[in-house]
Design an enzyme around this catalytic site. Structure first.
Site, PDB file in Angstrom:
ATOM      1  N   ASN A   7       0.855  -1.189   0.000  1.00 15.38           N
ATOM      2  CA  ASN A   7       0.000   0.000   0.000  1.00 15.38           C
ATOM      3  C   ASN A   7       0.895   1.244   0.000  1.00 15.38           C
ATOM      4  O   ASN A   7       1.704   1.428   0.912  1.00 15.38           O
ATOM      5  CB  ASN A   7      -0.893  -0.036   1.249  1.00 15.38           C
ATOM      6  N   HIS A  10       0.913   6.204   1.807  1.00 14.47           N
ATOM      7  CA  HIS A  10       1.690   7.121   2.649  1.00 14.47           C
ATOM      8  C   HIS A  10       2.764   7.878   1.886  1.00 14.47           C
ATOM      9  O   HIS A  10       3.244   8.909   2.359  1.00 14.47           O
ATOM     10  CB  HIS A  10       2.249   6.375   3.866  1.00 14.47           C
ATOM     11  N   HIS A  43      -5.716   3.691  -1.836  1.00 16.36           N
ATOM     12  CA  HIS A  43      -7.050   4.022  -1.344  1.00 16.36           C
ATOM     13  C   HIS A  43      -7.385   5.423  -1.857  1.00 16.36           C
ATOM     14  O   HIS A  43      -6.764   6.403  -1.439  1.00 16.36           O
ATOM     15  CB  HIS A  43      -7.038   3.982   0.195  1.00 16.36           C
ATOM     16  N   ARG A  45      -9.540   8.094  -1.336  1.00 10.47           N
ATOM     17  CA  ARG A  45     -10.534   8.518  -0.348  1.00 10.47           C
ATOM     18  C   ARG A  45     -11.399   9.628  -0.927  1.00 10.47           C
ATOM     19  O   ARG A  45     -10.960  10.405  -1.776  1.00 10.47           O
ATOM     20  CB  ARG A  45      -9.842   9.003   0.927  1.00 10.47           C
ATOM     21  N   ARG A  49      -7.264  12.881   0.613  1.00 13.39           N
ATOM     22  CA  ARG A  49      -6.197  13.367   1.503  1.00 13.39           C
ATOM     23  C   ARG A  49      -4.819  12.857   1.087  1.00 13.39           C
ATOM     24  O   ARG A  49      -3.815  13.446   1.440  1.00 13.39           O
ATOM     25  CB  ARG A  49      -6.491  13.004   2.956  1.00 13.39           C
ATOM     26  N   GLU A  70      -8.692   0.420  -2.940  1.00  8.31           N
ATOM     27  CA  GLU A  70      -9.544   0.463  -1.747  1.00  8.31           C
ATOM     28  C   GLU A  70     -10.477   1.641  -1.905  1.00  8.31           C
ATOM     29  O   GLU A  70     -10.046   2.732  -2.301  1.00  8.31           O
ATOM     30  CB  GLU A  70      -8.694   0.682  -0.493  1.00  8.31           C
ATOM     31  N   THR A 101      -8.327   3.780   8.153  1.00  6.77           N
ATOM     32  CA  THR A 101      -9.519   2.940   8.251  1.00  6.77           C
ATOM     33  C   THR A 101      -9.538   2.288   9.630  1.00  6.77           C
ATOM     34  O   THR A 101      -8.597   1.598   9.989  1.00  6.77           O
ATOM     35  CB  THR A 101      -9.494   1.857   7.145  1.00  6.77           C
ATOM     36  N   GLU A 151     -11.050  -9.154   2.994  1.00  9.84           N
ATOM     37  CA  GLU A 151      -9.773  -8.816   3.615  1.00  9.84           C
ATOM     38  C   GLU A 151     -10.060  -8.703   5.106  1.00  9.84           C
ATOM     39  O   GLU A 151     -10.863  -7.860   5.529  1.00  9.84           O
ATOM     40  CB  GLU A 151      -9.218  -7.493   3.068  1.00  9.84           C
ATOM     41  N   HIS A 191      -3.734  -4.465   7.740  1.00 10.19           N
ATOM     42  CA  HIS A 191      -3.878  -3.296   8.600  1.00 10.19           C
ATOM     43  C   HIS A 191      -3.020  -3.457   9.846  1.00 10.19           C
ATOM     44  O   HIS A 191      -3.193  -4.396  10.605  1.00 10.19           O
ATOM     45  CB  HIS A 191      -5.327  -3.007   9.002  1.00 10.19           C
TER      46      HIS A 191
HETATM   47  N1  PXP Z   1      -5.982  -2.830   4.239  1.00  8.63           N
HETATM   48  C1  PXP Z   1      -6.882  -1.824   4.289  1.00  8.63           C
HETATM   49  C2  PXP Z   1      -8.290  -2.110   3.909  1.00  8.63           C
HETATM   50  C3  PXP Z   1      -6.509  -0.527   4.653  1.00  8.63           C
HETATM   51  O1  PXP Z   1      -7.411   0.463   4.692  1.00  8.63           O
HETATM   52  C4  PXP Z   1      -5.145  -0.288   4.951  1.00  8.63           C
HETATM   53  C5  PXP Z   1      -4.704   1.103   5.303  1.00  8.63           C
HETATM   54  O2  PXP Z   1      -4.882   1.942   4.229  1.00  8.63           O
HETATM   55  C6  PXP Z   1      -4.240  -1.363   4.883  1.00  8.63           C
HETATM   56  C7  PXP Z   1      -4.679  -2.631   4.552  1.00  8.63           C
HETATM   57  C8  PXP Z   1      -2.783  -1.179   5.190  1.00  8.63           C
HETATM   58  O3  PXP Z   1      -2.632  -0.860   6.526  1.00  8.63           O
HETATM   59  P1  PXP Z   1      -1.224  -0.380   7.082  1.00  8.63           P
HETATM   60  O4  PXP Z   1      -0.900   0.905   6.376  1.00  8.63           O
HETATM   61  O5  PXP Z   1      -1.442  -0.235   8.533  1.00  8.63           O
HETATM   62  O6  PXP Z   1      -0.224  -1.461   6.719  1.00  8.63           O
END
Ligand code: PXP
Length: 237
Positions: A7, A10, A43, A45, A49, A70, A101, A151, A191
């Protein structure tokens, strides 16, 4: 061994801090792919953001591994997903005030909206996953509304303060994965997973893919600082 979806939200968060062009999540996606990522997750959003519409379009073109979008089950984002056609869409709950999330989708209480979104996206040929808490009822509901995958939210396992608490959360994840697999759903999880807590989760053989973002991008910032400073010093000389 589960597949790794990286992901890159960030990276866009750092860019948005200055509303500029750097660092570009498209570059990050290419490097993550070179590093062995099996998938790229973003994601989009509703409040934009971090990831922007332009990122989604460019990533769709550039990324060679499967792209996982996402998204909230909102009309605007569903429309974008139907145009972009990622390989997979993961429906997540979205609250404006949250930092990230915060929990899984309540499929049971939002059955009509979720099944409508699942149907629309599936008709476009997108593989549909639902981000749900490790709760057997939510897993069963996900199957009922026609999802291809779930998931499992690992956030509470990751945030547990004690070993006992983490193991209680792990049991819920384990049982939810087993049930989902038995029901014929593809099982993903994610997550809050990091370089310490991922090992136990990675051993669950029913899991197809883990989605990991924050810990990988955080580590990248630190392991990359030394080289970045050295290169700048080189320019000053
Ligand atoms: N899965 C989902 C559905 C999420 O919303 C996120 C965060 O955007 C992640 C996985 C990844 O989480 P993390 O950034 O804490 O590894």
């Amino acid at each position: 061994m589960p597949k790794l979806g990286v992901n890159i939200d960030h990276v866009a968060t750092v860019r948005q801090a200055r509303r500029g062009a750097d660092p570009d999540p498209v570059h990050a996606a290419v490097l993550a792919e070179l590093g062995g990522a099996d998938g790229i997750t973003i994601h989009l959003r509703e409040d934009r953001r971090h990831i922007q519409d332009r990122d989604v379009r460019l990533l769709r073109e550039m990324v060679k591994v499967p792209l996982n979008l996402e998204m909230a089950a909102s009309d605007e984002i569903i429309e974008i997903a139907m145009q972009v056609r990622p390989e997979m869409a993961t429906l997540v709950p979205e609250k404006r005030e949250e930092l990230t999330t915060e929990g899984g989708l309540d499929v049971k209480s939002n059955r009509a909206r979720v099944s409508d979104a699942v149907r629309k996206l599936k008709d476009t040929g997108i593989f549909i996953s639902l981000f749900v808490d490790p709760d057997l009822d939510q897993v069963k509901e996900s199957k009922k509304v026609g999802a291809d995958a779930i998931e499992i939210h690992t956030g509470r396992y990751a945030d547990a303060r004690t070993y006992e608490e983490s193991q209680r959360e792990f049991e819920k994840i384990f049982e939810s994965c087993r049930l989902a697999h038995k029901l014929g759903l593809t099982v993903n999880a994610g997550h809050g997973l990091n370089y310490h807590n991922v090992r136990q989760i990675a051993k669950i053989k029913e899991i197809y893919e883990l989605n990991i973002g924050h810990s990988i991008i955080s580590r990248a910032v630190l392991v990359g600082i030394e080289r970045a400073v050295r290169e700048m010093k080189g320019l000053l000389a």
